[in-house]
Design an enzyme around this catalytic site. Structure first.
Site, PDB file in Angstrom:
ATOM      1  N   SER A 254       0.852  -1.181   0.000  1.00  0.00           N
ATOM      2  CA  SER A 254       0.000   0.000   0.000  1.00  0.00           C
ATOM      3  C   SER A 254       0.893   1.237   0.000  1.00  0.00           C
ATOM      4  CB  SER A 254      -0.892   0.007   1.238  1.00  0.00           C
ATOM      5  OG  SER A 254      -0.104   0.333   2.366  1.00  0.00           O
ATOM      6  N   LYS A 255       0.248   2.376   0.045  1.00  0.00           N
ATOM      7  CA  LYS A 255       0.995   3.638  -0.029  1.00  0.00           C
ATOM      8  C   LYS A 255       2.044   3.744   1.078  1.00  0.00           C
ATOM      9  CE  LYS A 255      -2.190   6.331  -2.703  1.00  0.00           C
ATOM     10  NZ  LYS A 255      -3.602   5.997  -2.538  1.00  0.00           N
TER      11      LYS A 255
END
Ligand code: GLU
Length: 489
Positions: A254-255
């Site tokens: 994810s980010k």
């Protein structure tokens, strides 16, 4: 055509193109190229709230940047278009009418609130929430009553009981599902738009897709899709569900783990082929230890048999290593072209330079080619050529200039510098040799004070590289300023 391998990449244009999507596209593309097949790009834009034309553009541009082309699909056309789902509504309708007529689908008038209440009741009773079939057998009168109330129906697929939904996944082997665990699912929403699990089957079938290679998160959708294939009398394709991409902490990428969109990597100055090389190794492994592949080599070596079941770990250091490898192989011209936008952004050049100034910039940029892993690292790697007003990086660096031999070394260095007719690598090297010989000091005591006085730092590029680029005047000024700061002169 009969034996032709046909794969597709079917993104939903609901956000910036994710590297996970790029990997799915790449695996499909490699398979198509390897087997002499065709690649289709279909846009699954039925989520009307989240789909945006600019995301479709972003996906197509990223695919082009990566060198992943498509033989059929949006923009290029083909015999089974249109290739955007929202342009295919009449096609889905035809099959929906068929399913309704055959009793394989039915209208459901349950409101979202009623469905929510059912879900809650099942969960509270410790059961798996699913639609229990309230509208399965409505009489025409009951339907008319709901219609009169103004309820807009969805259309649900009537899931048959006791059907074994086993299939052979190209990655995961035999996967088993049972129809009894699946509630009647919506195939057409109240606004008439088909759901993913429904439209995808009609499209894959009508587009003659032979291999559906996609992310593992769709594995649990496959049994629903198999039911639709069977109900419509369509031939099932081969499925291959490629594993999740995890961050190094083994959590879903994810980010938090850094850049997740293809664009971010492009903007950071990664090379498209390096990313392709890296993504190919995310879940697929060749039979030997090879890690650097040309596109042709990837196509030749790629094989679904060696796509791993276990999650792939996104190792940014590996990507950086691969990218640095390809950066080192670039021509100086290509490397300069990569550097240019970063140099402009850093304010180190305008991009309009010509003549001597341009030649100097080219030489400066060239010094970074062996040091950097990606484009955004170029300005910091050459910053020292642009900033004459620096401080000592550390106290330790400042202390280097306090050694008692420093004044002698500096005097000699300045003398040599003033006397040098030209200033290139060999002359600078010769200068240091002379100083060493005369002072009988070891290399470190000669080089280090000069380096610190010139850059404020104990580490950095070779002096024989730096001094000619800075030129005699700037070299002298920078060193004198440092000596002054250190209280030597
Ligand atoms: N539109 C779906 C997605 O982007 C496609 C899934 C599939 O390949 O079937 O996740």
């Amino acid at each position: 055509m009969d034996n032709e391998i046909r794969v597709r990449f079917a993104p939903s244009p609901t956000g910036p193109f994710h590297i996970g999507g790029a990997r799915s596209a790449l695996f499909n593309w490699l398979l198509a190229k390897k087997l002499g097949g065709k690649m289709v790009l279909r846009i699954e834009d039925t989520d009307r709230d989240r789909s945006k034309p600019e995301y479709e553009e972003n996906i197509k541009n990223a695919l082009k940047w990566l060198g992943i082309n498509w033989d059929e699909g949006v923009d290029v056309g083909g015999p089974y278009g249109p290739y955007r789902q929202m342009e295919r509504l009449d096609i889905y309708k035809k099959y929906t009418d068929q399913l309704l007529a055959e009793g394989k689908a039915y209208y459901c008038y349950c409101s979202p609130e009623e469905l929510e209440a059912e879900r809650e009741a099942l969960t509270a009773a410790g059961k798996m929430p699913r639609y229990m079939g309230k509208c399965r057998n409505l009489t025409p009168e009951q339907r008319a009553k709901f219609e009169a109330e103004g309820r807009k129906p969805t259309i649900r697929f009537r899931v048959p009981e006791g059907v074994d939904l086993t299939f052979n996944d190209l990655v995961r082997g035999e996967v088993h599902f049972d129809s009894d665990g699946i509630g009647d699912f919506v195939i057409v929403k109240a606004d008439g738009i088909p759901t993913y699990n429904y439209a995808v089957v009609i499209d894959d079938s009508l587009m003659h897709i032979t291999h559906v290679i996609r992310a593992e998160e769709h594995l649990s959708n496959t049994p629903r899709q198999l039911l639709v294939y069977d109900a419509l009398g369509f031939k099932r394709p081969e499925f291959g569900h490629i594993s999740l991409i995890l961050g190094k902490d083994k959590k879903k990428m994810s980010k938090r783990h850094g850049a997740t969109s293809c664009d971010q990597y492009r903007q950071l100055g990664y090379l498209p082929h390096a990313l392709v090389n890296f993504l190919a190794l995310l879940g697929w492994a060749p039979t030997d230890e090879q890690e650097i592949f040309t596109t042709e080599e990837l196509i030749k070596a790629f094989n679904m048999k060696h796509v791993a079941k276990n999650p792939a770990v996104f190792d940014i250091e590996k990507l950086n290593w691969i990218n640095a490898h390809y950066i080192k192989q670039m021509t100086p011209e290509d490397f300069f072209a990569l550097a240019k936008p970063f140099m402009v952004k850093a304010g180190y050049m305008t991009g309009e330079e010509t003549g001597e100034k341009l030649a100097w910039l080219e030489k400066v940029v060239a010094t970074a080619q062996t040091q950097v892993e990606f484009g955004a690292q170029i300005p910091p790697a050459v910053a020292l050529y642009f900033n004459d007003n620096f401080d000592f990086e550390t106290q330790e660096a400042a202390d280097v200039l306090k050694e008692e031999t420093v004044p002698t070394v500096m005097d000699m260095f300045f003398k040599e510098l003033a006397e040098a007719a030209t200033l290139d690598g060999p002359t600078v090297k010769a200068m240091f040799k002379t100083i060493q010989k005369t002072t009988k000091l070891n290399g470190k005591h000669v080089y280090m004070p000069v380096r610190v006085a010139l850059t404020g730092n104990q580490h950095g590029p070779e002096l024989v590289e730096m001094i000619p680029l800075l030129g005699a005047e700037r070299t002298k000024q920078r060193m004198e300023a440092s000596l002054k700061k250190a209280g030597i002169k």
